[in-house]
Write a protein that holds these residues in place. Structure first.
Motif, PDB file in Angstrom:
ATOM      1  N   VAL A 396       0.844  -1.195   0.000  1.00  0.00           N
ATOM      2  CA  VAL A 396       0.000   0.000   0.000  1.00  0.00           C
ATOM      3  C   VAL A 396       0.880   1.246   0.000  1.00  0.00           C
ATOM      4  CG1 VAL A 396      -1.796   1.244   1.255  1.00  0.00           C
ATOM      5  CG2 VAL A 396      -1.768  -1.250   1.271  1.00  0.00           C
ATOM      6  N   THR A 397       0.509   2.220  -0.846  1.00  0.00           N
ATOM      7  CA  THR A 397       1.276   3.460  -0.887  1.00  0.00           C
ATOM      8  C   THR A 397       1.115   4.239   0.419  1.00  0.00           C
ATOM      9  OG1 THR A 397      -0.563   4.649  -1.911  1.00  0.00           O
ATOM     10  CG2 THR A 397       1.068   3.671  -3.384  1.00  0.00           C
ATOM     11  N   GLY A 398       2.169   4.943   0.792  1.00  0.00           N
ATOM     12  CA  GLY A 398       2.139   5.771   1.990  1.00  0.00           C
ATOM     13  C   GLY A 398       1.569   7.149   1.700  1.00  0.00           C
ATOM     14  N   THR A 399       1.761   8.046   2.644  1.00  0.00           N
ATOM     15  CA  THR A 399       1.178   9.391   2.512  1.00  0.00           C
ATOM     16  C   THR A 399       1.731  10.148   1.312  1.00  0.00           C
ATOM     17  OG1 THR A 399       2.875  10.198   4.043  1.00  0.00           O
ATOM     18  CG2 THR A 399       0.727   9.595   4.981  1.00  0.00           C
ATOM     19  N   ALA A 400       2.953   9.828   0.889  1.00  0.00           N
ATOM     20  CA  ALA A 400       3.540  10.491  -0.280  1.00  0.00           C
ATOM     21  C   ALA A 400       3.191   9.765  -1.578  1.00  0.00           C
ATOM     22  CB  ALA A 400       5.056  10.581  -0.130  1.00  0.00           C
ATOM     23  N   GLY A 401       2.380   8.710  -1.486  1.00  0.00           N
ATOM     24  CA  GLY A 401       2.001   7.961  -2.672  1.00  0.00           C
ATOM     25  C   GLY A 401       3.021   6.942  -3.113  1.00  0.00           C
ATOM     26  N   VAL A 402       4.020   6.659  -2.272  1.00  0.00           N
ATOM     27  CA  VAL A 402       5.107   5.757  -2.655  1.00  0.00           C
ATOM     28  C   VAL A 402       4.906   4.381  -2.032  1.00  0.00           C
ATOM     29  CG1 VAL A 402       7.597   5.346  -2.531  1.00  0.00           C
ATOM     30  CG2 VAL A 402       6.728   7.658  -2.929  1.00  0.00           C
ATOM     31  N   ALA A 403       5.093   3.347  -2.841  1.00  0.00           N
ATOM     32  CA  ALA A 403       5.091   1.962  -2.376  1.00  0.00           C
ATOM     33  C   ALA A 403       6.462   1.370  -2.649  1.00  0.00           C
ATOM     34  CB  ALA A 403       4.013   1.147  -3.085  1.00  0.00           C
ATOM     35  N   VAL A 404       7.051   0.736  -1.648  1.00  0.00           N
ATOM     36  CA  VAL A 404       8.375   0.133  -1.770  1.00  0.00           C
ATOM     37  C   VAL A 404       8.213  -1.386  -1.715  1.00  0.00           C
ATOM     38  CG1 VAL A 404      10.695  -0.040  -0.806  1.00  0.00           C
ATOM     39  CG2 VAL A 404       9.446   2.125  -0.692  1.00  0.00           C
ATOM     40  N   ALA A 405       8.686  -2.065  -2.735  1.00  0.00           N
ATOM     41  CA  ALA A 405       8.543  -3.514  -2.823  1.00  0.00           C
ATOM     42  C   ALA A 405       9.434  -4.206  -1.794  1.00  0.00           C
ATOM     43  CB  ALA A 405       8.902  -3.994  -4.225  1.00  0.00           C
ATOM     44  N   PRO A 406       9.091  -5.443  -1.429  1.00  0.00           N
ATOM     45  CA  PRO A 406      10.001  -6.219  -0.575  1.00  0.00           C
ATOM     46  C   PRO A 406      11.344  -6.412  -1.271  1.00  0.00           C
ATOM     47  CG  PRO A 406       7.854  -7.283  -0.762  1.00  0.00           C
ATOM     48  CD  PRO A 406       7.875  -6.176  -1.762  1.00  0.00           C
ATOM     49  N   ALA A 407      12.365  -6.732  -0.510  1.00  0.00           N
ATOM     50  CA  ALA A 407      13.693  -6.937  -1.076  1.00  0.00           C
ATOM     51  C   ALA A 407      13.673  -8.105  -2.050  1.00  0.00           C
ATOM     52  CB  ALA A 407      14.705  -7.187   0.033  1.00  0.00           C
ATOM     53  N   LEU A 408      14.427  -7.963  -3.118  1.00  0.00           N
ATOM     54  CA  LEU A 408      14.579  -9.034  -4.093  1.00  0.00           C
ATOM     55  C   LEU A 408      15.694  -9.976  -3.640  1.00  0.00           C
ATOM     56  CD1 LEU A 408      14.346  -6.924  -7.354  1.00  0.00           C
ATOM     57  CD2 LEU A 408      12.814  -8.821  -6.769  1.00  0.00           C
ATOM     58  N   GLN A 409      15.510 -11.257  -3.902  1.00  0.00           N
ATOM     59  CA  GLN A 409      16.517 -12.261  -3.594  1.00  0.00           C
ATOM     60  C   GLN A 409      16.976 -12.897  -4.899  1.00  0.00           C
ATOM     61  OE1 GLN A 409      17.958 -13.294  -0.608  1.00  0.00           O
ATOM     62  NE2 GLN A 409      19.266 -14.565  -1.921  1.00  0.00           N
ATOM     63  N   ALA A 410      18.257 -12.762  -5.208  1.00  0.00           N
ATOM     64  CA  ALA A 410      18.783 -13.321  -6.445  1.00  0.00           C
ATOM     65  C   ALA A 410      18.872 -14.835  -6.356  1.00  0.00           C
ATOM     66  CB  ALA A 410      20.164 -12.742  -6.741  1.00  0.00           C
ATOM     67  N   GLY A 411      18.595 -15.494  -7.470  1.00  0.00           N
ATOM     68  CA  GLY A 411      18.796 -16.932  -7.568  1.00  0.00           C
ATOM     69  C   GLY A 411      20.156 -17.227  -8.161  1.00  0.00           C
ATOM     70  N   GLU A 412      20.273 -18.367  -8.832  1.00  0.00           N
ATOM     71  CA  GLU A 412      21.546 -18.742  -9.439  1.00  0.00           C
ATOM     72  C   GLU A 412      21.618 -18.366 -10.909  1.00  0.00           C
ATOM     73  OE1 GLU A 412      24.129 -19.756  -7.759  1.00  0.00           O
ATOM     74  OE2 GLU A 412      22.901 -19.608  -5.965  1.00  0.00           O
ATOM     75  N   LYS A 413      20.486 -18.054 -11.529  1.00  0.00           N
ATOM     76  CA  LYS A 413      20.476 -17.689 -12.943  1.00  0.00           C
ATOM     77  C   LYS A 413      20.955 -16.258 -13.107  1.00  0.00           C
ATOM     78  CE  LYS A 413      17.522 -17.667 -17.049  1.00  0.00           C
ATOM     79  NZ  LYS A 413      16.166 -17.959 -17.584  1.00  0.00           N
ATOM     80  N   THR A 414      22.012 -16.081 -13.874  1.00  0.00           N
ATOM     81  CA  THR A 414      22.561 -14.744 -14.080  1.00  0.00           C
ATOM     82  C   THR A 414      21.870 -14.054 -15.264  1.00  0.00           C
ATOM     83  OG1 THR A 414      24.328 -15.619 -15.473  1.00  0.00           O
ATOM     84  CG2 THR A 414      24.777 -15.411 -13.123  1.00  0.00           C
ATOM     85  N   GLY A 415      22.017 -12.750 -15.318  1.00  0.00           N
ATOM     86  CA  GLY A 415      21.400 -11.967 -16.378  1.00  0.00           C
ATOM     87  C   GLY A 415      20.369 -11.010 -15.828  1.00  0.00           C
ATOM     88  N   SER A 416      19.617 -10.373 -16.722  1.00  0.00           N
ATOM     89  CA  SER A 416      18.639  -9.359 -16.327  1.00  0.00           C
ATOM     90  C   SER A 416      17.222  -9.911 -16.348  1.00  0.00           C
ATOM     91  CB  SER A 416      18.724  -8.144 -17.265  1.00  0.00           C
ATOM     92  OG  SER A 416      19.993  -7.531 -17.173  1.00  0.00           O
ATOM     93  N   PHE A 417      16.369  -9.366 -15.500  1.00  0.00           N
ATOM     94  CA  PHE A 417      14.948  -9.702 -15.488  1.00  0.00           C
ATOM     95  C   PHE A 417      14.169  -8.434 -15.171  1.00  0.00           C
ATOM     96  CE2 PHE A 417      16.455 -10.394 -11.166  1.00  0.00           C
ATOM     97  CZ  PHE A 417      15.452  -9.843 -10.375  1.00  0.00           C
ATOM     98  N   THR A 418      12.835  -8.521 -15.316  1.00  0.00           N
ATOM     99  CA  THR A 418      11.975  -7.342 -15.174  1.00  0.00           C
ATOM    100  C   THR A 418      11.037  -7.479 -13.986  1.00  0.00           C
ATOM    101  OG1 THR A 418      12.030  -6.929 -17.552  1.00  0.00           O
ATOM    102  CG2 THR A 418      10.227  -5.919 -16.318  1.00  0.00           C
ATOM    103  N   VAL A 419      10.914  -6.405 -13.224  1.00  0.00           N
ATOM    104  CA  VAL A 419       9.904  -6.291 -12.180  1.00  0.00           C
ATOM    105  C   VAL A 419       8.910  -5.225 -12.640  1.00  0.00           C
ATOM    106  CG1 VAL A 419       9.429  -5.747  -9.764  1.00  0.00           C
ATOM    107  CG2 VAL A 419      11.564  -6.898 -10.382  1.00  0.00           C
ATOM    108  N   ARG A 420       7.634  -5.594 -12.649  1.00  0.00           N
ATOM    109  CA  ARG A 420       6.605  -4.667 -13.132  1.00  0.00           C
ATOM    110  C   ARG A 420       5.715  -4.220 -11.979  1.00  0.00           C
ATOM    111  NH1 ARG A 420       4.149  -6.912 -18.175  1.00  0.00           N
ATOM    112  NH2 ARG A 420       6.114  -6.040 -18.944  1.00  0.00           N
ATOM    113  N   ALA A 421       5.481  -2.914 -11.891  1.00  0.00           N
ATOM    114  CA  ALA A 421       4.589  -2.347 -10.880  1.00  0.00           C
ATOM    115  C   ALA A 421       3.282  -1.942 -11.556  1.00  0.00           C
ATOM    116  CB  ALA A 421       5.238  -1.134 -10.214  1.00  0.00           C
ATOM    117  N   THR A 422       2.149  -2.366 -10.975  1.00  0.00           N
ATOM    118  CA  THR A 422       0.830  -2.015 -11.505  1.00  0.00           C
ATOM    119  C   THR A 422      -0.080  -1.640 -10.344  1.00  0.00           C
ATOM    120  OG1 THR A 422       0.156  -4.343 -11.438  1.00  0.00           O
ATOM    121  CG2 THR A 422       1.009  -3.512 -13.533  1.00  0.00           C
ATOM    122  N   VAL A 423      -1.149  -0.934 -10.655  1.00  0.00           N
ATOM    123  CA  VAL A 423      -2.137  -0.568  -9.645  1.00  0.00           C
ATOM    124  C   VAL A 423      -3.195  -1.669  -9.581  1.00  0.00           C
ATOM    125  CG1 VAL A 423      -3.894   1.101  -8.964  1.00  0.00           C
ATOM    126  CG2 VAL A 423      -1.747   1.887  -9.964  1.00  0.00           C
TER     127      VAL A 423
END
Length: 578
Positions: A396-423
């Motif tokens: 849930v967004t705070g008073t400033a309208g900001v939502a911070v996701a939980p920390a990401l945990q890297a696996g063993e697969k290297t390279g880039s991936f995408t995290v998408r934020a939606t309402v």
């Protein structure tokens, strides 16, 4: 609560209802509410769930559910599962579970025992939710492979007596391209099914209208956030996350306790249908047909809205009544999402990301909007997860309208991936973030022994080389290491003479790849051998991250083999002649 538990469940069951109400009321006195912490995990508190909790963050969108309570008498004499009861007996039929539906619950729980053993999901919990959500798939109205014969759909979530959730699937699951509806035997809304759906019957399709798929999805949904369902607080949080209502929690707990004491299998299609629903105590049931157009009756009354009749004689017409307007929710006022100041997202394989995804919900005026649910989803193929092992988190967004996701945990697969934020509950463009996982690395290598490594030409080294890898002073485990016998410190090309390793066929090799440190950062190299060339040589070890170690190897001349001594005895001379 009195209204909920005072409803007549079935003829001749007044005493049953009263007794069940007392039991449920005791549960209700301790039932927790649900909140979301800054890690996106729903937690229990002493407060009750509020009616304004955004519905789009629950499995069902807080859709209506069946309120019938279990019979007062538990199945007897002992808990049983099997075709042991006479389905023609009303009580047995009401208490039994259709065969295919029961099989789906038990298979889903068995799979969760393998996938998430710490969750301790009982199949009876799936049965309790299935009973409350759809009357066990409409009394077991399913085919042999688990597909519902008649679609099971909740009412349109149009804000008119229900939550307001605009269409998110273009009607693909619920047939409604204007509003979302809860779908299938476990009543998932399309926006939740989009990430929670599972294939439970192995046909390659994730279908919310299939009891095997829906039961497995419900199991994974209840087991997210590392919840242990053998703990009451976690159990209550999981149930409330499915439908955020204290009455719902109490009803599910009542059926859970009932099924834990025993149940039995009945033929498909012979189950008893519930008679009471949370939005209509009079007994109307949810729609079981695919919607075609928006009905004109109000869901809470079930009767058509009367239209004003113009008076005869050409006089002035009676003004048409204006329906009360529903004030916009914070979610309705969101115009777009913006990056909330997310720093570069990079982590080494196996490590937690130090930076977290941050998103800001803004209105048309550019101001932040508070109390908006933002869903963060890992959408690329990767083994990285959020804390707790999940691919989805809602904050849930705070008073400033900001939502911070939980920390990401890297696996063993290297390279880039995408995290998408939606309402949650709005079809507006999301914001994509790129995260990168780098290979495990070490910045230092050191031998675990200071013994000089020597060998005579043509022999083998007595001691194997062992090294320890570290990164910023900590153990560097599972780091790839390359070992090469080089010509010199100034010439790192592979040597063509001197010490060597052996391959599987016993042939000399002077470069080894695919080596990896163990959990303690240690690596012991294979045995080294020497050819016939004496001299001082160099073994170089390198790792991802820049660690390099040169290990000198000395090969000495072989001692000469002593030649046999000349015979001191001369050959005997000829005898003198007589």
């Amino acid at each position: 609560m009195a209204a909920h538990f005072g409803r007549r469940l079935r003829k001749g069951a007044t005493n049953t209802a009263v007794a069940a109400a007392v039991a449920a009321a005791l549960v209700a006195s301790q039932a927790p509410g649900a909140e979301t912490d800054d890690a996106g995990r729903q937690t229990t508190t002493g407060t009750q769930p509020s009616s304004d909790t955004p519905a789009g963050d629950s499995a069902t969108g807080n859709s209506p559910y069946y309120t019938d309570l279990p019979p007062l008498d538990s199945p007897s004499p002992v808990p049983t599962v099997g075709p042991t009861a006479d389905p023609t007996v009303t009580g047995d039929t009401a208490a039994g579970i259709p065969a295919t539906v029961l099989d789906a619950y038990q298979k889903a729980a068995a799979e969760l025992r393998e996938a998430k053993p710490g969750c301790n999901l009982p199949w009876e919990l799936l049965a309790a939710i299935g009973k409350v959500e759809s009357g066990q798939a409409g009394g077991g109205n399913v085919s042999a492979n688990g597909d519902t014969i008649t679609p099971i759909l909740g009412p349109a979530l149009n804000g008119n007596g229900f939550a307001h959730i605009s269409d998110t699937d273009n009607g693909a699951y619920d047939g409604d391209s204007t509003y979302d509806r809860a779908v299938g035997p476990m009543q998932f809304i399309p926006s939740t099914w989009a990430w929670a759906g599972r294939d439970g019957n192995g046909d390659g399709v994730e279908n919310p209208n299939n009891i095997y798929d829906a039961a497995l999805a419900a199991g994974h949904y209840l087991c997210r956030f590392g919840w242990d369902l053998s703990v009451d607080d976690d159990l209550h949080s999981a149930i409330l996350s499915y439908n955020n209502s204290t009455d719902y929690l109490n009803t599910v707990l009542s059926w859970l306790e009932y099924y834990r004491k025993g149940t039995h299998e009945i033929p498909d299609g012979s189950g008893a249908l519930p008679g009471n629903r949370s939005d209509n105590p009079a007994g109307s049931s949810p729609s079981t047909q695919k919607p075609t157009q928006q009905p004109s009756q109000r869901p809470e009354t079930g009767s058509p809205t009367p239209k004003p009749t113009p008076p005869s004689g050409g006089g002035s017409t009676t003004p048409k009544p204006t329906p009360p307007s529903t004030p916009p929710t914070p979610t309705d006022t969101v115009d777009h999402l913006e990056d909330g100041g997310t720093a570069q997202l990079t982590a080494m394989a196996g490590d937690a990301f130090t930076e977290r995804v941050s998103t800001r919900a803004e209105g048309r005026d550019g101001k932040g909007v508070a109390k908006v649910r933002v869903r963060f989803t890992i959408v690329s193929p990767t083994d990285a997860t959020f804390t707790g092992g999940e691919k989805v988190a809602t904050v849930v967004t705070g008073t400033a309208g900001v939502a911070v996701a939980p920390a990401l945990q890297a696996g063993e697969k290297t390279g880039s991936f995408t995290v998408r934020a939606t309402v949650v509950g709005r079809s507006i463009p999301g914001v994509d973030y790129t995260a990168t996982v780098t290979a495990r690395a070490a910045d230092a290598l050191a031998r675990t022994s200071d013994t000089e490594l020597t060998c005579t030409a043509g022999g083998e080294f007595a001691e194997q080389v062992e090294v320890k890898a570290t990164y910023q002073g900590a153990v560097a485990d599972r780091v790839a290491v390359t070992a090469t016998l080089i010509k010199s410190v100034l010439d790192p090309t592979e040597n063509d003479k001197g010490p060597y390793f052996k391959d599987a066929n016993g042939n000399p090799v002077r470069t080894l790849t695919g080596l990896e440190t163990d959990a303690n950062g240690l690596l012991k190299l294979p045995k080294l051998y020497a050819d016939d060339t004496a001299g001082t040589y160099m073994l170089r070890l390198t790792t991802e991250g820049g660690a390099t170690l040169n290990v000198p190897l000395k090969v000495t001349e072989a001692e000469p083999t002593p030649s046999p001594s000349a015979s001191e005895s001369a050959s005997p001379s000829a005898s003198p002649s007589a």
